[in-house]
Design an enzyme around this catalytic site. Sequence first.
Site, short mmCIF file in Angstrom:
data_model
loop_
_atom_site.label_atom_id
_atom_site.label_comp_id
_atom_site.label_asym_id
_atom_site.label_seq_id
_atom_site.Cartn_x
_atom_site.Cartn_y
_atom_site.Cartn_z
N ASP A 112 0.84 -1.21 0.00
CA ASP A 112 0.00 0.00 0.00
C ASP A 112 0.87 1.26 0.00
O ASP A 112 2.04 1.22 0.41
CB ASP A 112 -0.88 0.05 1.26
CG ASP A 112 -1.88 -1.09 1.29
OD1 ASP A 112 -2.18 -1.65 0.23
OD2 ASP A 112 -2.35 -1.40 2.41
N1 URA Z 1 -1.41 -5.77 4.10
C1 URA Z 1 -1.84 -4.50 4.08
O1 URA Z 1 -2.86 -4.16 4.67
N2 URA Z 1 -1.10 -3.61 3.38
C2 URA Z 1 0.04 -3.91 2.73
O2 URA Z 1 0.68 -3.04 2.13
C3 URA Z 1 0.47 -5.25 2.78
C4 URA Z 1 -0.27 -6.16 3.47
#
Ligand code: URA
Length: 230
Positions: A106
Amino acid sequence: MAAGSNRLDRLLARTLQYPIKRVRLDIAQGKVRLDDDCCRDPSRLVHRFSLITYQGRVIQAQSPVYIMLHKPVGVVCATRDEQHQTVLDLIDHPQKHELHIVGRLDLNSSGLVLLTNDGRWSSALTDPQHKVPKVYEVRVENPLTPDYVSDFANGMYFAYEDITTASAELTLTSTYTARVVLTEGKYHQIKRMFGRFRNPVLALHRVAIGDHVLPAQLAAGEWSVLSLTS
Ligand code: URA
């Protein structure tokens, strides 16, 4: 299936993260080229060094490149973006426009991102059947308790996708921090799992994907080329 080969449709579906039906249709419509010829057969076996392009975009190249990047917070895991700096903007490599991302993070997560032009390698790392462990360090807003550990291990039902998450290993490392090991990658998975406890994730950092561990000397924003022996 011959050792070291992969079906074209499966490799594309995993690399592009598209449904297999869509990929089969795209292949039938002539959108995929294999070693410079149009290939309309979804079941064709492809090898590690077969050149595969999808609508002109390189999915697998004849000279494979493997890159490890330390993604900083605020950089988007995409190859193009109107608003944010992308992981590709951080990489200066002659084949950078052939690269795709092996398991996204993310925007506000940091840590290890792998990029390659080798679709076979990326699909082996992301195929849920291979259960490749991905290790994350997490900091949350509210104190953690042992019941988190059993709920992560038992899996959680996500009604939106109608799936139950695979067993995940959670180790409490302090009152507010934990280490999570996932073998799959559902949308915002870790945030949603802590969300079950109404406990917002304040920081999420990936430290490893399978055998690939983010080296301590690779600072945020830095990258290096991996040389793989097999
Ligand atoms: N889980 C999440 O919520 N975000 C990420 O970037 C990776 C795993």
